[in-house]
Design a protein around this motif. Structure first.
Motif, PDB file in Angstrom:
ATOM      1  N   GLY A  45      70.210  -3.349 -44.184  1.00 31.24           N
ATOM      2  CA  GLY A  45      69.661  -2.105 -44.705  1.00 31.24           C
ATOM      3  C   GLY A  45      70.738  -1.222 -45.323  1.00 31.24           C
ATOM      4  N   LEU A  46      71.893  -1.154 -44.671  1.00 35.20           N
ATOM      5  CA  LEU A  46      72.997  -0.347 -45.195  1.00 35.20           C
ATOM      6  C   LEU A  46      73.482  -0.877 -46.544  1.00 35.20           C
ATOM      7  CD1 LEU A  46      75.164   0.321 -41.997  1.00 35.20           C
ATOM      8  CD2 LEU A  46      73.594   1.892 -43.135  1.00 35.20           C
ATOM      9  N   THR A  47      73.696  -2.190 -46.618  1.00 37.05           N
ATOM     10  CA  THR A  47      74.185  -2.763 -47.882  1.00 37.05           C
ATOM     11  C   THR A  47      73.130  -2.669 -48.978  1.00 37.05           C
ATOM     12  OG1 THR A  47      73.479  -4.983 -47.193  1.00 37.05           O
ATOM     13  CG2 THR A  47      75.772  -4.358 -46.747  1.00 37.05           C
ATOM     14  N   ASP A  48      71.854  -2.805 -48.593  1.00 34.27           N
ATOM     15  CA  ASP A  48      70.792  -2.732 -49.601  1.00 34.27           C
ATOM     16  C   ASP A  48      70.686  -1.320 -50.171  1.00 34.27           C
ATOM     17  OD1 ASP A  48      68.594  -4.088 -50.996  1.00 34.27           O
ATOM     18  OD2 ASP A  48      67.314  -2.683 -49.930  1.00 34.27           O
ATOM     19  N   ILE A  49      70.804  -0.312 -49.310  1.00 38.51           N
ATOM     20  CA  ILE A  49      70.766   1.075 -49.789  1.00 38.51           C
ATOM     21  C   ILE A  49      71.920   1.328 -50.750  1.00 38.51           C
ATOM     22  CG2 ILE A  49      71.104   3.480 -49.078  1.00 38.51           C
ATOM     23  CD1 ILE A  49      69.558   2.763 -46.508  1.00 38.51           C
ATOM     24  N   LEU A  50      73.121   0.868 -50.375  1.00 37.74           N
ATOM     25  CA  LEU A  50      74.294   1.068 -51.227  1.00 37.74           C
ATOM     26  C   LEU A  50      74.129   0.335 -52.557  1.00 37.74           C
ATOM     27  CD1 LEU A  50      77.114   2.216 -51.592  1.00 37.74           C
ATOM     28  CD2 LEU A  50      78.027   0.207 -50.395  1.00 37.74           C
ATOM     29  N   HIS A  51      73.614  -0.901 -52.483  1.00 40.29           N
ATOM     30  CA  HIS A  51      73.444  -1.676 -53.710  1.00 40.29           C
ATOM     31  C   HIS A  51      72.356  -1.072 -54.592  1.00 40.29           C
ATOM     32  CE1 HIS A  51      72.245  -5.206 -56.203  1.00 40.29           C
ATOM     33  NE2 HIS A  51      73.548  -5.286 -56.301  1.00 40.29           N
ATOM     34  N   ARG A  52      71.251  -0.665 -53.989  1.00 43.48           N
ATOM     35  CA  ARG A  52      70.180  -0.018 -54.757  1.00 43.48           C
ATOM     36  C   ARG A  52      70.708   1.237 -55.464  1.00 43.48           C
ATOM     37  NH1 ARG A  52      64.611   0.000 -53.999  1.00 43.48           N
ATOM     38  NH2 ARG A  52      63.735  -1.867 -53.071  1.00 43.48           N
ATOM     39  N   PHE A  53      71.468   2.040 -54.721  1.00 44.52           N
ATOM     40  CA  PHE A  53      72.037   3.258 -55.290  1.00 44.52           C
ATOM     41  C   PHE A  53      72.942   2.922 -56.484  1.00 44.52           C
ATOM     42  CE2 PHE A  53      75.589   6.249 -55.527  1.00 44.52           C
ATOM     43  CZ  PHE A  53      74.915   7.440 -55.728  1.00 44.52           C
ATOM     44  N   SER A  54      73.734   1.870 -56.348  1.00 43.33           N
ATOM     45  CA  SER A  54      74.635   1.469 -57.433  1.00 43.33           C
ATOM     46  C   SER A  54      73.852   1.067 -58.679  1.00 43.33           C
ATOM     47  CB  SER A  54      75.529   0.310 -56.982  1.00 43.33           C
ATOM     48  OG  SER A  54      76.316   0.678 -55.874  1.00 43.33           O
ATOM     49  N   ILE A  55      72.766   0.312 -58.482  1.00 43.31           N
ATOM     50  CA  ILE A  55      71.974  -0.180 -59.616  1.00 43.31           C
ATOM     51  C   ILE A  55      71.324   0.973 -60.376  1.00 43.31           C
ATOM     52  CG2 ILE A  55      69.929  -1.504 -60.251  1.00 43.31           C
ATOM     53  CD1 ILE A  55      72.392  -3.177 -59.550  1.00 43.31           C
ATOM     54  N   SER A  56      70.611   1.841 -59.649  1.00 44.01           N
ATOM     55  CA  SER A  56      69.925   2.946 -60.329  1.00 44.01           C
ATOM     56  C   SER A  56      70.918   3.928 -60.933  1.00 44.01           C
ATOM     57  CB  SER A  56      68.982   3.680 -59.363  1.00 44.01           C
ATOM     58  OG  SER A  56      69.695   4.143 -58.227  1.00 44.01           O
ATOM     59  N   THR A  57      72.076   4.114 -60.263  1.00 41.23           N
ATOM     60  CA  THR A  57      73.062   5.071 -60.769  1.00 41.23           C
ATOM     61  C   THR A  57      73.735   4.562 -62.034  1.00 41.23           C
ATOM     62  OG1 THR A  57      73.483   5.829 -58.509  1.00 41.23           O
ATOM     63  CG2 THR A  57      75.099   6.433 -60.173  1.00 41.23           C
ATOM     64  N   ILE A  58      74.027   3.257 -62.118  1.00 41.78           N
ATOM     65  CA  ILE A  58      74.670   2.748 -63.337  1.00 41.78           C
ATOM     66  C   ILE A  58      73.704   2.851 -64.520  1.00 41.78           C
ATOM     67  CG2 ILE A  58      74.033   0.299 -63.083  1.00 41.78           C
ATOM     68  CD1 ILE A  58      77.382   1.728 -64.349  1.00 41.78           C
ATOM     69  N   ILE A  59      72.413   2.657 -64.273  1.00 42.10           N
ATOM     70  CA  ILE A  59      71.425   2.828 -65.347  1.00 42.10           C
ATOM     71  C   ILE A  59      71.391   4.279 -65.798  1.00 42.10           C
ATOM     72  CG2 ILE A  59      68.961   2.788 -65.897  1.00 42.10           C
ATOM     73  CD1 ILE A  59      68.708   0.330 -64.117  1.00 42.10           C
ATOM     74  N   ARG A  60      71.334   5.205 -64.826  1.00 37.47           N
ATOM     75  CA  ARG A  60      71.298   6.631 -65.173  1.00 37.47           C
ATOM     76  C   ARG A  60      72.589   7.068 -65.845  1.00 37.47           C
ATOM     77  NH1 ARG A  60      68.695   7.190 -59.419  1.00 37.47           N
ATOM     78  NH2 ARG A  60      66.484   7.235 -59.975  1.00 37.47           N
ATOM     79  N   ARG A  61      73.697   6.516 -65.392  1.00 39.68           N
ATOM     80  CA  ARG A  61      74.992   6.851 -66.008  1.00 39.68           C
ATOM     81  C   ARG A  61      75.008   6.423 -67.475  1.00 39.68           C
ATOM     82  NH1 ARG A  61      78.910   4.687 -69.180  1.00 39.68           N
ATOM     83  NH2 ARG A  61      80.925   5.633 -68.784  1.00 39.68           N
ATOM     84  N   ASN A  62      74.524   5.201 -67.744  1.00 41.22           N
ATOM     85  CA  ASN A  62      74.522   4.690 -69.118  1.00 41.22           C
ATOM     86  C   ASN A  62      73.527   5.442 -70.000  1.00 41.22           C
ATOM     87  OD1 ASN A  62      76.472   2.818 -68.427  1.00 41.22           O
ATOM     88  ND2 ASN A  62      75.026   1.156 -68.093  1.00 41.22           N
TER      89      ASN A  62
END
Length: 547
Positions: free
Chosen positions: A78-95
């Motif tokens: 759960g911890l790694t999935d939350i971190l990975h999910r956050f990374s995915i959505s954030t890189i999209i929003r960043r771009n």
């Protein structure tokens, strides 16, 4: 780009984190294979059909150990999935944010952007995360299939037949799911855009006593949004119901066959417990797999909506990999001093209209003041937007004879600075509105305030300024940045005659024949100082007057 390519690129972002997340969730999904076999041995031992050497107490202890291990793995997963999910959505929003800053689209509205940042980014994030679940559940199903085949071929096929049915149903209606999701997103965007538009002109609405019209308009759009979202949800829920009931039918058939087999002695209580135990997980897989296929179609809609912000061939920038741990270092760009700016066969037409400009040929020399004039709708502002990199164009812009390949990136300070016809100010102070991070030279603020004829308190909020003050704030913001080329779109339209005269006197004193300036204007103050006057009509240059 295809949807699976977008998902693959996002999977490849932070690969070690994705691999760790994948390993943990594979274990989470595959560990339940072991308790099924242990339960089979446990019940067979109780009924006297087991030859295992482990006692019932040992089997129960083993079950508890596996359950405890799975709980621990689920916690870290759960911890790694939350971190990975956050990374995915954030890189999209960043771009998305980087693209909107450097390559703005003239047709992008605030409500549409909010939907992209919120719903579309979350949809893509979930799609990437769900791939791991599909893989894990699929491998479990394969393992369970092999184990159950060794017990009973007929009943095993009845367990997996619902999966085939689900795939067929999902593929049959997937295009309808995609269509409903697209229409639902369009309706949500329309509501958000309308609220944003009416909020920005709240004072005008109040003065016109138009509140009932605004409420009626938003209510109608909300009703349309409700109907479209309802269709989307109903179809999705109907699919879920079909998936669940299809599996339930298979369960009933298994119980009927098992009862007959147990009476014949070809099926044990342990075998039945194994089938029932595995069936719960296989049911979850079949249900989830059907949901994933529908979700994949909805993700395709989200990606197609986001990629519309990008020019053709640049869609890959949406999933480009960048570091999220630190902001990019500010880099000072060096630009070759402008000697000649050449526009060759330059054209842009707004999609679905005839408005814009065509086949523009123009040469602008260093230190000159070029005024573009013409009737309303002749293409003056559109041409300046193309020169500022706000709009894409066909043809060539040459800086000292060399073609500019990326206008939106090139035409920023120190190459050029731009003031649009409609100024934009923020809630921050007048000083912050002008500087926007430019604090290098102490006299920059004072000079730009002087040029724009602004004697206001620099701590006054931008939203408290009048229309003319807002326009002068935008002018001061432009002149606070050193540039080779200054582009101005009708910057005196909201100024009184005296203020405009003062401003042009100060601009002439500071920049005339020192910096290159291109201005769209009808102002006599501007026209009489021009080195060349470009007359436009119906999107074309009809005359160039040298002075």
């Amino acid at each position: 780009m295809k949807t699976y390519k977008y998902i693959y690129q996002l999977m490849a972002y932070r690969p070690f984190l994705y691999a760790l997340n994948g390993l943990l969730w594979l274990l989470i999904h595959l560990l339940p294979l072991l308790p099924g076999i242990i339960l089979q041995s446990f019940f067979d031992q109780l009924s006297g059909h087991s030859s295992t050497v482990i006692s019932t107490t040992g089997l129960l202890a083993l079950l508890a150990a596996i359950a405890l291990s799975r709980i621990v793995i689920i916690y870290f997963g759960g911890l790694t999935d939350i971190l990975h999910r956050f990374s995915i959505s954030t890189i999209i929003r960043r771009n998305l944010f980087a693209h909107l800053l450097h390559k703005p689209s003239a047709t992008t509205q605030a409500g549409e952007v909010i939907i992209h940042f919120r719903e579309d980014a979350e949809q893509a994030e979930s799609a990437v995360s769900w791939v791991l679940d599909v893989i894990g559940k699929f491998l479990f199903a394969i393992g369970a299939f092999v184990v159950l085949l060794n017990i009973s071929v007929s009943m095993t096929l009845l367990v997996f037949i619902p999966l085939v049915v689900i795939v067929m149903i999902a593929n049959k209606v997937s295009y309808k799911v995609e269509e409903n999701r697209e229409r639902s997103k369009e309706a949500s965007t329309a509501v958000a855009n309308t609220i944003g538009e009416f909020t920005s002109i709240a004072q005008s609405v109040n003065l016109a006593n138009a509140e009932p019209y605004v409420i009626e308009k938003i209510t109608a759009l909300n009703e349309q949004r409700k109907q479209r979202m309802l269709k989307d949800r109903v179809l999705t829920q109907a699919l879920d119901a079909i998936f669940s009931n299809t599996v339930s039918l298979g369960t009933g058939l298994i119980l009927l066959l098992a009862a007959s087999a147990i009476r014949n002695g070809t099926f044990t209580i342990g075998d039945l417990s194994l089938f029932i135990y595995y069936l719960a997980f296989i049911t979850e897989f079949t249900d989830f797999f059907g949901m994933f296929l529908a979700h994949y179609r909805q993700t395709a809609v989200s990606f197609s909506r986001m990629e519309k912000l990008f020019q053709k061939g640049m869609e890959k920038e949406l999933v480009e990999h960048h570091s999220l741990s630190e902001l990019p270092a500010e880099q000072k760009r060096e630009v070759e001093p402008l000697e000649t700016l050449t526009l060759h066969n330059l054209s842009y037409v707004y999609p679905g209209t005839e408005k814009g400009f065509r086949n523009i040929e123009l040469t602008i020399d260093r230190g000159s003041l070029t005024v573009i004039t013409g009737v309303i709708g002749s293409g003056k502002s559109t041409l300046l937007k193309a020169l500022a990199g706000v709009l894409p164009y066909e043809g060539e812009i040459r800086w000292n004879g060399r073609a500019v390949t990326d206008a939106s990136a090139f035409f920023t300070p120190p190459a050029s600075a731009y003031t649009p016809q409609i100024p934009t100010v923020f809630q921050q102070s007048l000083q912050e509105n002008i500087q926007l991070g430019v604090y290098e030279e102490e006299n920059t603020l004072d000079r730009s305030l002087h040029i724009a004829v602004l004697q206001d308190d620099v701590h006054r909020k931008g939203t408290q300024l009048s229309g003319g003050q807002k326009q002068r704030t935008a002018i001061a913001r432009m002149f606070a940045r050193e540039a080779e080329l200054y582009l101005m779109d009708d910057i005196g339209s909201a100024l009184d005659i005296e203020t405009e005269q003062k401003m042009w006197e100060r601009i002439a004193h500071e920049f005339l024949h020192k910096k290159t300036m291109i201005i769209a204007s009808h102002s006599q103050e501007c026209l009489r100082r021009a080195d060349q006057i470009v007359v436009m009509k119906d999107g074309q240059i009809v005359d160039i007057i040298k002075q």
